[in-house]
Write an enzyme that holds these catalytic residues in place. Structure first.
Site, short mmCIF file in Angstrom:
data_model
loop_
_atom_site.label_atom_id
_atom_site.label_comp_id
_atom_site.label_asym_id
_atom_site.label_seq_id
_atom_site.Cartn_x
_atom_site.Cartn_y
_atom_site.Cartn_z
N GLU A 134 0.82 -1.21 0.00
CA GLU A 134 0.00 0.00 0.00
C GLU A 134 0.86 1.27 0.00
O GLU A 134 0.85 2.04 0.97
CB GLU A 134 -0.95 0.01 1.20
CG GLU A 134 -2.03 -1.04 1.10
CD GLU A 134 -3.07 -0.93 2.22
OE1 GLU A 134 -2.78 -0.28 3.24
OE2 GLU A 134 -4.16 -1.48 2.07
N GLU B 128 -6.55 -7.50 -0.34
CA GLU B 128 -6.93 -7.43 1.08
C GLU B 128 -8.36 -6.98 1.21
O GLU B 128 -8.78 -6.05 0.52
CB GLU B 128 -6.11 -6.36 1.82
CG GLU B 128 -4.70 -6.70 2.15
CD GLU B 128 -4.06 -5.54 2.94
OE1 GLU B 128 -4.76 -4.82 3.67
OE2 GLU B 128 -2.84 -5.37 2.79
C1 GAL Z 1 -4.15 -2.30 5.21
C2 GAL Z 1 -2.74 -2.82 5.34
C3 GAL Z 1 -2.67 -4.10 6.14
C4 GAL Z 1 -3.49 -3.97 7.38
C5 GAL Z 1 -4.91 -3.62 6.99
C6 GAL Z 1 -5.86 -3.53 8.16
O1 GAL Z 1 -4.16 -0.92 4.97
O2 GAL Z 1 -2.17 -3.07 4.07
O3 GAL Z 1 -1.33 -4.38 6.45
O4 GAL Z 1 -2.95 -2.96 8.17
O5 GAL Z 1 -4.92 -2.38 6.34
O6 GAL Z 1 -7.15 -3.19 7.74
#
Ligand code: GAL
Length: 674
Positions: free
Chosen positions: A151, A310
């Site tokens: 990210e 994710e």
């Molecule tokens: C994202 C990040 C992850 C984790 C996640 C939690 O922004 O890439 O590592 O922190 O959020 O929602």
């Protein structure tokens, strides 16, 4: 070289951080991954401190064992460069790599992504660990993809230190052909005595006494996006050198609360586009956000399938109140991403953390273990995705395009605009919603995109547009297309200079209107609208004193200072039609207008379904895949072709398919079938 993902079917998994657990837990991890049908996990994302305990000293033993274990269990690895979280030793050796915020505070290490994107020491260290990893694991059979960083820009999209200032100046010199007069002209620096006589006088837009120069701020945002992109490219090149055949991705954040990167510039640099998406707890219809982001990511990927890198099985831990998901929501969310073009579904993260900043974030395997609803849902989803293997690679086709542009978003949301209430994403979503509700397929496009395959092009908010973009859009209408433009569009050029002679500058002629003064509406102010709109229609947010110059009025204000002035117009432009929405009509009125535009343009929904049942079509080589997602508490029945099969149950559904409340059906309809 065509670098594609070698995982069969739909990829399924999540971020796997086994370094957070004793090794005896790992065997259970892989056993449960197999039980859930997980076939790919992302590893090493935050492992820098363990992989490189001291500068140039590596310890790959743990990663060796993790990758071997995954491979032995038939699980592929998306191996990350750990560069989002430099270790403490790095900052002690290179304190100048710490970022400085807008107010001049140097931030400390002790979290993640706390580095200056322009720091030469950071770049060197990041490329060193990336090279070491790539050389060690290029031939490891588990590794199927590189996950570059994590990210980009999530926490450090901008650094205001002196090193960044220097990098900003170099970027500006390149942009303005080393011509300071050109910069002064573009930035309008005769205003408030801001004229620059020397490149070294230029600073990042640090905290200052009054509003900083708009073009300065806009160029800064462009620079910040490009600066991180150059880091991403550099890592990608190191990885490619060691392993030319392994595809590289980095996880984007096409989400409501992140706007730092111009992903139109990023996407072509990657072999596979991937995205992270989280729900906003306060959004009562987050399914619309899922669909919108999915369509945007697919469009960034040039229509090709993408990966959801994710999302969450339940609550996150970074909103004021973190809502858990309701019954069936995990499944609806995941399959909606697939419907909108994802060929992989992954979560943050595999096993819920016991310690650390994210200990209250949901995961595939919750703190409770397998005796939990989340685990049951995770296992069920694994089976679903397996049943959808043949959907992989299929695409979508749309006849409606929505113009999306980060430059326009940045410029619109700069300070000192006519109204702070005008937010880019709100406007785009307001126009997207009715199309989503009617089951109309939508692509997102840049203002200068090839529009020849579309019938209807919508620009809900395009405050900033350059001449080429404006000509492309109006040319689309002139050649017979239907174009609709939202208020305060075409107002400024790429340098944020107002287009003179009346609003909406760049589009005035094509729209057949001229506005001489803007009248933003106060919160709560909503004049009535009458004309070809439903009785009781109202306007909010914005109004303009507009006069017709060839267009017809579709709706006019019935009250307020602009009573009698047109608010919605329609104009024949060349062989096509150009609409102007000089206000934000209430949702029913807006839906009616968009419905009329698309009907007049000859655009049909992919399928007509009961209200609240989302219909999305993916097209394969020989078959169409109709995703039906029932977001309501009522069962639904949807007509399908006579020889259709529902893939999640494997059952034939001749002529019609039942979609129980909260459930999903994916129907294969053979092309050419009845
Ligand atoms: C994202 C990040 C992850 C984790 C996640 C939690 O922004 O890439 O590592 O922190 O959020 O929602």
């Amino acid at each position: 070289m065509n670098r594609t993902l070698s995982v069969p079917g739909i990829a399924y998994g999540g971020d796997y951080n086994p370094e957070q657990w004793p090794e005896e837990v790992w065997a259970e991890d892989v056993r449960l991954m197999r039980e859930a049908g997980v076939n790919m996990v992302s590893v090493g994302i935050f492992s820098w401190a363990l992989l490189e305990p001291a500068e140039g000293v590596y310890d790959f033993s743990r990663m060796d064992r993790i990758l071997d274990l995954l491979h032995e269990n038939g699980i592929a690895a998306d191996l990350a460069t750990p560069t989002a979280a430099p270790p403490a030793w790095f900052f002690r050796a290179h304190p100048q790599a710490l970022p400085v915020d807008h107010d001049g505070r140097t931030l400390s290490y002790g979290s993640r992504q706390t580095f200056c994107p322009s720091s030469p020491a950071y770049r060197q260290a990041a490329l060193r660990i990336a090279r070491a990893l790539a050389e060690r694991y290029a031939d490891h059979p588990a590794v199927v993809m590189w996950h570059v960083h994590n990210e980009y820009g999530c926490h450090n999209a901008a650094c205001y230190c002196d090193t960044s200032a220097q990098a900003f100046r170099s970027w500006l010199r390149a942009r303005y052909g080393d011509d300071l007069a050109a910069l002064n002209d573009a930035w309008g620096t005769t205003f408030w005595s801001q004229w620059y006589y020397d490149w070294d006088e230029i600073l990042p837009p640090r905290a200052t006494g009054a509003v900083p120069n708009p073009t300065h701020q806009l160029d800064w945002r462009r620079f910040c996006s490009d600066e991180l992109l150059s880091l991403c490219r550099a890592e990608r090149d190191v990885l490619r050198e060691a392993a030319p055949e392994i595809p590289a991705t980095t996880n984007f954040m096409v989400m409501y609360n992140f706007d730092a990167l111009d992903y139109w510039r990023w996407a072509p640099e990657l072999d596979i586009v991937s995205n992270d998406h989280y729900l906003r707890s306060t959004d009562p219809e987050s399914e619309i956000d899922v669909a919108l982001s999915g369509d945007l990511v697919r469009s960034l990927a040039g229509g090709r399938p993408w990966l959801l890198m994710e999302h969450s099985t339940g609550a996150v831990n970074w909103q004021p109140v973190n809502r858990a998901k309701g019954p069936g929501e995990l499944r609806r969310n995941a399959l909606a991403h697939v419907a909108h073009g994802a060929d992989g579904i992954a979560y943050f993260q595999w096993r819920a953390a016991k310690a650390g900043a994210e200990q209250w974030h949901s995961a595939m395997l919750p703190h409770t273990g397998t005796d939990s609803r989340i685990w049951q849902d995770v296992v069920r989803l694994g089976a679903d995705l397996k049943a959808l293997a043949e959907v992989r690679g299929s695409t979508r086709t749309a006849e409606v395009a929505v113009v999306w542009d980060w430059n326009a978003r940045w410029a619109l949301e700069l300070p000192s605009q006519p109204s702070e209430e005008v937010r880019y994403l709100d406007l785009v979503r307001a126009w997207y919603e009715p199309l989503w509700r009617s089951g109309v397929a939508v692509d997102f496009v840049r203002p200068d995109a090839d529009l020849s395959s579309y019938r209807l092009v919508l620009a809900p908010s395009l405050y900033l547009v350059d001449d080429a973009g404006a000509a492309n859009l109006t040319g689309f209408a002139a050649r017979g297309g239907t174009l609709a433009v939202g208020f305060h569009s075409g107002a400024v050029d790429e340098n944020c200079h107002v287009r003179l002679g009346g609003y909406p500058g760049a589009f005035r002629q094509a729209l057949g209107v001229r506005t001489d003064e803007l009248f933003p509406l106060l919160p709560g102010e909503s004049p009535g609208l009458s004309g070809e709109v439903p009785a009781g229609a109202t306007a909010t947010l914005w109004s303009e004193r507009l006069r017709l110059e060839g267009a017809e009025a579709i709706a006019s204000y019935t009250s307020g200072v602009l009573a009698g002035v047109p608010a919605v117009t329609r104009h024949t432009h060349g062989a096509g039609t150009a609409w102007y929405l000089a206000t934000r009509p209430d949702p029913t009125t807006l839906a009616g207008l968009l419905d009329r535009m698309r009907t007049e343009a000859g655009v049909e929904p992919v399928r007509t379904t009961p209200e609240g049942v989302e219909a999305v079509l993916r097209r394969g080589a020989d078959a169409d895949y109709l995703f039906l997602i029932n977001h309501t508490d009522q069962p639904a029945e949807v007509p399908v072709s006579a020889e259709a099969t529902e893939l999640l149950t494997g059952k034939p559904v001749p002529g019609s398919v039942a979609v129980p409340s909260g459930e999903v059906a994916v129907v294969r309809e053979l092309r050419g079938g009845s």
